[in-house]
Design a protein around this motif. Sequence first.
Motif, PDB file in Angstrom:
ATOM      1  N   VAL A   1       0.823  -1.207   0.000  1.00  0.00           N
ATOM      2  CA  VAL A   1       0.000   0.000   0.000  1.00  0.00           C
ATOM      3  C   VAL A   1       0.860   1.261   0.000  1.00  0.00           C
ATOM      4  CG1 VAL A   1      -1.632   1.354   1.377  1.00  0.00           C
ATOM      5  CG2 VAL A   1      -1.990  -1.101   1.066  1.00  0.00           C
ATOM      6  N   THR A   2       1.951   1.240   0.758  1.00  0.00           N
ATOM      7  CA  THR A   2       2.750   2.456   0.943  1.00  0.00           C
ATOM      8  C   THR A   2       3.878   2.618  -0.073  1.00  0.00           C
ATOM      9  OG1 THR A   2       4.150   1.293   2.545  1.00  0.00           O
ATOM     10  CG2 THR A   2       2.269   2.532   3.409  1.00  0.00           C
ATOM     11  N   VAL A   3       4.485   1.515  -0.485  1.00  0.00           N
ATOM     12  CA  VAL A   3       5.680   1.589  -1.332  1.00  0.00           C
ATOM     13  C   VAL A   3       5.459   0.974  -2.699  1.00  0.00           C
ATOM     14  CG1 VAL A   3       8.126   1.042  -1.498  1.00  0.00           C
ATOM     15  CG2 VAL A   3       7.119   1.493   0.737  1.00  0.00           C
ATOM     16  N   GLY A   4       4.770  -0.148  -2.743  1.00  0.00           N
ATOM     17  CA  GLY A   4       4.690  -0.913  -3.979  1.00  0.00           C
ATOM     18  C   GLY A   4       5.929  -1.778  -4.138  1.00  0.00           C
ATOM     19  N   HIS A   5       6.041  -2.489  -5.242  1.00  0.00           N
ATOM     20  CA  HIS A   5       7.195  -3.381  -5.477  1.00  0.00           C
ATOM     21  C   HIS A   5       7.421  -4.264  -4.241  1.00  0.00           C
ATOM     22  CE1 HIS A   5       8.054  -0.961  -9.007  1.00  0.00           C
ATOM     23  NE2 HIS A   5       8.074   0.121  -8.245  1.00  0.00           N
ATOM     24  N   ARG A   6       6.380  -4.895  -3.796  1.00  0.00           N
ATOM     25  CA  ARG A   6       6.386  -5.545  -2.480  1.00  0.00           C
ATOM     26  C   ARG A   6       7.465  -6.610  -2.341  1.00  0.00           C
ATOM     27  NH1 ARG A   6       1.113  -9.464  -3.090  1.00  0.00           N
ATOM     28  NH2 ARG A   6       1.602 -10.182  -5.182  1.00  0.00           N
ATOM     29  N   TYR A   7       7.671  -7.441  -3.365  1.00  0.00           N
ATOM     30  CA  TYR A   7       8.635  -8.525  -3.195  1.00  0.00           C
ATOM     31  C   TYR A   7      10.055  -7.985  -3.090  1.00  0.00           C
ATOM     32  CZ  TYR A   7      11.092 -12.918  -3.781  1.00  0.00           C
ATOM     33  OH  TYR A   7      11.916 -13.994  -3.580  1.00  0.00           O
ATOM     34  N   VAL A   8      10.406  -7.006  -3.907  1.00  0.00           N
ATOM     35  CA  VAL A   8      11.735  -6.406  -3.842  1.00  0.00           C
ATOM     36  C   VAL A   8      11.956  -5.765  -2.474  1.00  0.00           C
ATOM     37  CG1 VAL A   8      13.236  -4.618  -4.792  1.00  0.00           C
ATOM     38  CG2 VAL A   8      11.838  -6.011  -6.328  1.00  0.00           C
ATOM     39  N   VAL A   9      10.948  -5.061  -1.986  1.00  0.00           N
ATOM     40  CA  VAL A   9      11.071  -4.414  -0.674  1.00  0.00           C
ATOM     41  C   VAL A   9      11.211  -5.454   0.423  1.00  0.00           C
ATOM     42  CG1 VAL A   9       9.912  -2.945   1.016  1.00  0.00           C
ATOM     43  CG2 VAL A   9       9.828  -2.360  -1.411  1.00  0.00           C
ATOM     44  N   MET A  10      10.450  -6.543   0.343  1.00  0.00           N
ATOM     45  CA  MET A  10      10.545  -7.578   1.374  1.00  0.00           C
ATOM     46  C   MET A  10      11.903  -8.266   1.345  1.00  0.00           C
ATOM     47  SD  MET A  10       7.836  -7.100   2.968  1.00  0.00           S
ATOM     48  CE  MET A  10       8.220  -8.342   4.193  1.00  0.00           C
ATOM     49  N   GLU A  11      12.496  -8.408   0.157  1.00  0.00           N
ATOM     50  CA  GLU A  11      13.857  -8.946   0.083  1.00  0.00           C
ATOM     51  C   GLU A  11      14.837  -8.010   0.788  1.00  0.00           C
ATOM     52  OE1 GLU A  11      14.339 -11.581  -3.928  1.00  0.00           O
ATOM     53  OE2 GLU A  11      14.036  -9.430  -4.213  1.00  0.00           O
TER      54      GLU A  11
END
Length: 582
Positions: A173-183
């Motif tokens: 919701v806040t950043v997008g690109h969720r998988y890259v951010v979670m990595e």
Amino acid sequence: MQERTDGAVDLSCSKGNASTNSKIKRVDVCWATEKILLACCMLFLCVTSIATLVCTSTYPDYSGTFMLSFTTTPLVIAVILLQFAVLYMLDRQGILKRIPVRKIAFALAVYLTMFGVAWAALADVWPEWDSSAIFDAASEFGVVGSRFYEPGRYVERFPHQLAYILLVHAVEVTVGHRYVVMECINALAAGLLGYAIVMLTSALFTSRRVANIAAFLLFGFFPLVFYSTFAYPNMISLAFAAWAMLFQAKALIRLREDEGRNGKMAPASCVRQAFTMQSRMYVIRYIAGSALCAAASYLFKSSMLLVLVAMVVVWIGYGLRNWRCLARSFVSLGALVALMVCCVAGVSTINGYAELRTGIDTSRAMPSSAYIAMGFNHDSNGWYTGFLWSLDEGDETTYDPARYDEVARQLIAEEISRMVEQPLDALVFFATKYCSEWCDPTSESLLASNWSTSPSDLVMSERAMSPLLKSIYYGPVHQAIVFFLDGWQSLVLISALVAVLRGWRALNRADEGIAFTIDRLAPMLYVAGLALFYVVWEAKAQYTMPGYVMLVPYAAVGIAYITKRIDTALLHRGLCRTHSRG
């Protein structure tokens, strides 16, 4: 407590001033408890050390099916000697006692974070299996009619994933690109974990040299880097657990310092003199931090309940050891209450919010007996069998936790009956299961980014790979990583065993080294509990990876002791010059 910069390990017994009698014996409830706990830890370390020396578990085709090899012992021993030789030479050169602990801990954190991000970019993978379901559930959180939140679907069966689902949802919701951010979050969590373990080592054993040995060991534990691609809360929960134990250790350090200043006091005066205002606020702050981090660790991964149990045992042991001092007993009680309140409040908040937004019933979670039934399954050697979805007859909404519990208990009873009738077969089963969990040098960290099976059309192992990446998964680089980590595992286990044996002896003799009193045992108790728990629970090598991380402080103590004994032996033979080692 002052940090020892001369490289020596603090020899105090952490029970007041023991210098008046070098052979003090403490025969009380706490002393007996410490001996029993250490005996259990020694049994675990002995068994696991032997297992990792003679056995290596690998995944040849990356399908999740393991293969045990019993031909690697000579090479493993050679790698152990090489790794120890490097640490010994660093020690001989005085490097380990010169580097400030905070600096090397920060360097380790930066290394793990940067290389974790770099590995994620190089591997270039996507969420798979459970990770894929979690990310899809996070995308549809709060969406009316989402299939993930229908009765009997994924989230209702596994509500322990809700904290991570909410985190992924917030990132999307806040950043997008969720998988890259979670990595990137995984890589950052690995860095924070490394920093916490080094500082925990320093707090437990008050030695710069020992803490720096722990740091160098963690530089070589590559799964912390490889796990950045694994979209699961393993790294986040482990980082919180390490910080929880660090804060607990810092609180106990201040309590020991106050105990040393005040000496033995009558109960009445103890209440008045046990703490200054500054000391009281210091202890409260770290107890609160410890409770919050422990609760966060448990929220992200329910198996971190074992961390809570280890911390509870330490606080109870501290209370028993200081039962004559009312103020210190209240500290122990207050810490236990803080842990309970934070955990209950955290679980209630997460579950309540999820139920309000999605309408799921979090009380209908998959029963624990279902995981134990898989852990006792002979055909799969205790690994995942798909049982958690096997009774729905094609319609997941017919899920009934009571039925799963009933069938699971029947399966467990049948397996136990078979084990009683065929004890040799049972021994082979548990030995195979145990080796598959503890003898995988990579702890499934490479498997997590190179699955050759998939529920979708995209298969990780078939993606385009650079020559370097292909070598890491299949070529000579892969073999080098496996052999290096195989030796690393055995070195950590054997060194930790040496440290515990030494700590056992020091409980009786104050001049024999670090006494492994209850306040120094939280990480070790967690690891021993982990080993016992996964004897019966569903097996995975990734589940035991936190155990190796938590053993590093004790392995560092063992290596420091071994190097000192080697120097002493060489000195007596005139082969080694004296130098400041402590």
